[in-house]
Design an enzyme around this catalytic site. Structure first.
Site, short mmCIF file in Angstrom:
data_model
loop_
_atom_site.label_atom_id
_atom_site.label_comp_id
_atom_site.label_asym_id
_atom_site.label_seq_id
_atom_site.Cartn_x
_atom_site.Cartn_y
_atom_site.Cartn_z
N GLU A 69 -0.63 -2.07 5.24
CA GLU A 69 0.21 -2.07 6.25
C GLU A 69 0.16 -0.73 6.97
OE1 GLU A 69 3.57 -0.98 8.73
OE2 GLU A 69 3.29 0.11 6.88
N ASP A 124 0.86 -1.00 -0.27
CA ASP A 124 0.14 0.15 -0.05
C ASP A 124 0.83 1.26 -0.05
OD1 ASP A 124 0.59 -0.87 2.71
OD2 ASP A 124 -0.91 0.25 3.38
#
Length: 400
Positions: A135, A77
């Protein structure tokens, strides 16, 4: 292996730059996951998508013989930050960029998957490649993947973080506590607003907030064992709209970083008591909302020693850094709570060329660091499987 890394490196750079140009926020990594899945399928791995009910992807590589399983993890991400770099691969998505190196993590692990897929005849056991979403945003993607059983049959797990604080050519880690548990808190103060020239008719929430901000620091300095690390940081205060009006409310936002569960619990308790006590002393109401984030990253000794020995082989003794614990958080901690393993840092800083550090609009990585990351991860996987297979064989002989 170095020749294989050089061969795959141009492709990996291309993937990293494409991901950098097309970043996706936490829980939105649809196109990133599709790219990862296709690459893994193209090199002959068994692929699963939407792992954990999110955009998680796994690739399963079976070696020539049955044996133990090692997992390697990368996060995918990006962050809600505007890319301010002047580069050909600058983000094309307004307000979103890979400002923490996750594009490099994903590309590096795809390179390792390609290298090890060409070495499957030498592999005794299995390699599980985990590409994790979210995350950066609690509750995060790791816990969802763990709950989905992704590491239930795994014997060891390893993960890296490209780290701009360290120069390219270095590797750092430590056994035990490595990264902090990262929690957030919000304190909402309900006072009584009014004219700034008549404060005695008001209950000023800004004055109360000022007392709280100062007193919160005494929790760490006077109520926590000085041998135990902890950080309380107030990062935002919201109140008021005018220079001559005392507002009704004030909000305090901050973060708590700890390594010890008992310390974490005590800070939560003391935050609550302090809010209640100071609020009552002014005749106001203070409401604490505490959001527990990721647990501390705690490396297991034996896997970390394996990483340390290989790191020295890769970058030499002078390139290995025996780290002190650091306060940033990481949800790789959930994997380590389930499976023995180790998390480590690969230096990607080029201080003459790149000025921005992590979570900064000018962040970038020295792409040469991905070569080191590929060599380290691939070698760790191979040696872990060899060592685990040997241990199993020796145990079987003892049982006969």
């Amino acid at each position: 292996m170095k020749q294989m890394i050089e061969k795959v490196y141009p492709k990996i750079v291309g993937i990293r730059r494409y991901l950098h140009q097309h970043p996706e926020l936490s829980y939105q990594e649809e196109q990133t996951a599709a790219l990862v899945a296709k690459h893994l399928e193209d090199i002959g791995l068994e692929v699963k998508t939407q792992v954990g009910g999110l955009h998680g992807v796994t690739g399963y590589l079976r070696g020539s013989k049955p044996g133990p399983t090692v997992a390697l993890r990368a996060d995918m991400d990006a962050l809600p930050i505007e890319d301010a770099k002047d580069s050909v691969y600058r983000s094309t998505v307004p307000g979103v960029m890979h400002a923490c190196g996750h594009d490099g993590h994903t590309a590096t692990l795809l390179g390792v998957a390609e290298i090890l897929s060409e070495m499957r005849d030498e592999i005794e056991g299995q390699v599980l490649f985990i590409f994790q979403p979210a995350e950066e945003s609690p509750p995060g993607g790791a816990i969802a993947m763990v709950q989905d059983g992704v590491v239930d049959q795994v014997d060891g797990i390893f993960g890296l973080h490209l780290w701009a604080t360290y120069p390219t050519g270095t590797i750092g880690t430590r056994s035990g506590e490595l990264m902090a548990a990262a929690d957030n808190f919000t304190i909402e103060i309900q006072g009584k607003g009014g004219h700034a020239g008549i404060p005695h008719h008001c209950i000023d929430p800004i004055v109360i907030a000022s007392h709280l901000v100062i007193q919160l620091q005494s929790i760490v300095s006077r109520q926590i064992d000085p041998q135990k690390a902890a950080v309380i940081s107030v990062c935002k205060i919201e109140a008021g709209d005018s220079h001559n009006v005392i507002p009704d409310t004030c909000r305090i936002l901050g973060t708590v970083r700890t390594f010890d569960v008992a310390v974490r619990d005590k800070i939560v308790e003391r935050l609550g008591h302090m809010c209640e006590g100071i609020g009552k002393s002014f005749g106001a109401e203070c409401k604490l909302t505490y959001q527990t984030g990721y647990p501390a990253v705690v490396n297991h000794p034996e896997p970390t020693e394996l990483v340390r020995s290989i790191a020295v082989d890769v970058v030499g003794k002078q390139g290995f850094i025996e780290m002190e614990p650091i306060a940033p958080g990481e949800d790789f901690s959930y994997f380590l709570q389930k499976v023995p393993g180790s998390f480590f840092f690969v230096g990607c800083g080029n201080f003459e060329q790149y000025q921005g550090s992590h979570h900064h609009p000018h962040f970038d990585i020295d792409e040469e660091s991905m070569k080191i990351g590929m060599e380290l991860l691939a070698t760790v996987a191979l040696r872990f499987l060899q060592k685990e297979a040997k241990n199993r064989a020796e145990l079987a002989e003892c049982m006969e």
